[in-house]
Design a protein around this motif. Sequence first.
Motif, short mmCIF file in Angstrom:
data_model
loop_
_atom_site.label_atom_id
_atom_site.label_comp_id
_atom_site.label_asym_id
_atom_site.label_seq_id
_atom_site.Cartn_x
_atom_site.Cartn_y
_atom_site.Cartn_z
N PRO A 19 0.83 -1.22 0.00
CA PRO A 19 0.00 0.00 0.00
C PRO A 19 0.86 1.26 0.00
N ALA A 20 0.32 2.31 -0.58
CA ALA A 20 1.06 3.57 -0.67
C ALA A 20 1.31 4.17 0.71
N VAL A 48 5.04 5.65 5.17
CA VAL A 48 5.50 5.52 6.55
C VAL A 48 6.96 5.08 6.57
N ARG A 49 7.32 4.15 5.72
CA ARG A 49 8.72 3.75 5.61
C ARG A 49 9.62 4.94 5.29
N ALA A 50 9.20 5.71 4.30
CA ALA A 50 10.02 6.87 3.89
C ALA A 50 10.15 7.88 5.02
N SER A 74 1.98 8.16 13.45
CA SER A 74 0.57 8.56 13.51
C SER A 74 -0.18 8.12 12.25
N ALA A 75 0.47 8.17 11.09
CA ALA A 75 -0.19 7.72 9.86
C ALA A 75 -0.49 6.22 9.92
N PHE A 76 0.46 5.43 10.43
CA PHE A 76 0.22 4.00 10.56
C PHE A 76 -0.87 3.72 11.60
N ALA A 77 -0.88 4.48 12.68
CA ALA A 77 -1.92 4.30 13.70
C ALA A 77 -3.30 4.64 13.13
N ASN A 78 -3.38 5.65 12.29
CA ASN A 78 -4.65 5.98 11.65
C ASN A 78 -5.14 4.85 10.75
N LEU A 79 -4.21 4.19 10.06
CA LEU A 79 -4.57 3.05 9.23
C LEU A 79 -5.13 1.90 10.08
N ILE A 80 -4.53 1.68 11.25
CA ILE A 80 -5.01 0.61 12.13
C ILE A 80 -6.40 0.95 12.65
N VAL A 81 -6.62 2.21 13.00
CA VAL A 81 -7.93 2.61 13.52
C VAL A 81 -9.01 2.40 12.47
N GLN A 82 -8.74 2.81 11.25
CA GLN A 82 -9.73 2.62 10.19
C GLN A 82 -10.00 1.14 9.92
N SER A 83 -8.95 0.32 9.95
CA SER A 83 -9.14 -1.12 9.74
C SER A 83 -9.88 -1.76 10.90
N TRP A 117 6.38 7.02 19.04
CA TRP A 117 5.84 8.29 19.57
C TRP A 117 6.75 8.89 20.63
N ILE A 118 7.24 8.06 21.53
CA ILE A 118 8.13 8.56 22.59
C ILE A 118 9.43 9.07 21.99
N GLY A 119 9.98 8.32 21.03
CA GLY A 119 11.22 8.77 20.39
C GLY A 119 11.05 10.08 19.64
N GLY A 120 9.92 10.24 18.93
CA GLY A 120 9.68 11.49 18.22
C GLY A 120 9.51 12.67 19.17
N ALA A 121 8.80 12.44 20.29
CA ALA A 121 8.63 13.52 21.26
C ALA A 121 9.97 13.91 21.89
N VAL A 122 10.80 12.93 22.18
CA VAL A 122 12.13 13.22 22.74
C VAL A 122 12.98 14.01 21.74
N LEU A 123 12.88 13.66 20.47
CA LEU A 123 13.62 14.40 19.45
C LEU A 123 13.14 15.84 19.33
N VAL A 124 11.84 16.05 19.41
CA VAL A 124 11.31 17.42 19.35
C VAL A 124 11.82 18.25 20.53
N ILE A 125 11.79 17.67 21.72
CA ILE A 125 12.29 18.40 22.90
C ILE A 125 13.78 18.69 22.76
N GLY A 126 14.54 17.70 22.30
CA GLY A 126 15.97 17.92 22.10
C GLY A 126 16.27 18.99 21.08
N GLY A 127 15.51 19.02 19.97
CA GLY A 127 15.72 20.07 18.97
C GLY A 127 15.40 21.45 19.50
N ILE A 128 14.35 21.57 20.31
CA ILE A 128 14.01 22.87 20.90
C ILE A 128 15.10 23.33 21.85
#
Length: 258
Positions: free
Chosen positions: A73-74, A79-81, A137-146, A185-196
């Motif tokens: 699927p596209a 999500v991979r990219a 989040s995009a993959f989680a949205n796919l799971i919710v719809q399925s 999700w935790i890794g992305g949030a930690v990266l955002v805090i680190g970048g700030i």
Amino acid sequence: MAATLCQVMGFLLGLLGTAAIIAATGMDQWATEDLFDNPVTAVYSYSGLWNSCVRQSSGFTECRPYFTILGLPALLQAVRALMIVGIVLGAIGCLIAIFALKCLKMGNMEDNIKATMTLAAGIMILLAGICGIAGVSAFANLIVQSFRFTTYSESGFGSYGGSIGGLSGSLTPRYTFGPALFVGWIGGAVLVIGGILMCLACRGMSSDGKQRYDGMTYKAASQHTMYKSDTRPRPAHNDSYKVQSVDGRLSNQRFDYV
């Protein structure tokens, strides 16, 4: 001191967040089978970005990778990219942040150059966190719809004229959030805090790096300057040191006495 602390904390959080999204990308448990009210528990299936696995009750697990790329699927490819781009940006940002640390001396590198490198590293780490959160989040949205449009029995359980407790239709498993999503999700949030924190450290370094020089202002003299005459009293002229000549007149010769 505060700028150095923010820079070091941002660098450490960037390393931790990058490691988290790398682990989440490599995990196979992005979507796990929902076992709530599942009548069949002998087989447990889960899938990730790269593999689809089935675990039996005996403990035997079989994973099959996705051999095709065009047949996927596209949204899965997107999500991979996003996850790969987040990993690359996070790794490059952490590498730049190592050379931009204020506590490390790299030759004759000035503070303003380190501040610019810190800002670049902070922006890359921040973008890496955004890419990681967006992909998960995009993959989680796919799971919710399925999950919403999937039922365990297409023809229903035994009811209204059927056998009670019997299955009369095909069984379709439903999937829910796996551990990899929470790690991402935790890794992305930690990266955002680190970048700030890195961006804030850049601001502190740039303000501390500016040196102030206290100069003196020169004011040119005006063309209409008025000069006053010296009115201070002058000592009286004493002619006692002059030698008198033979005829009684004063001579201009002077003699110094020790």
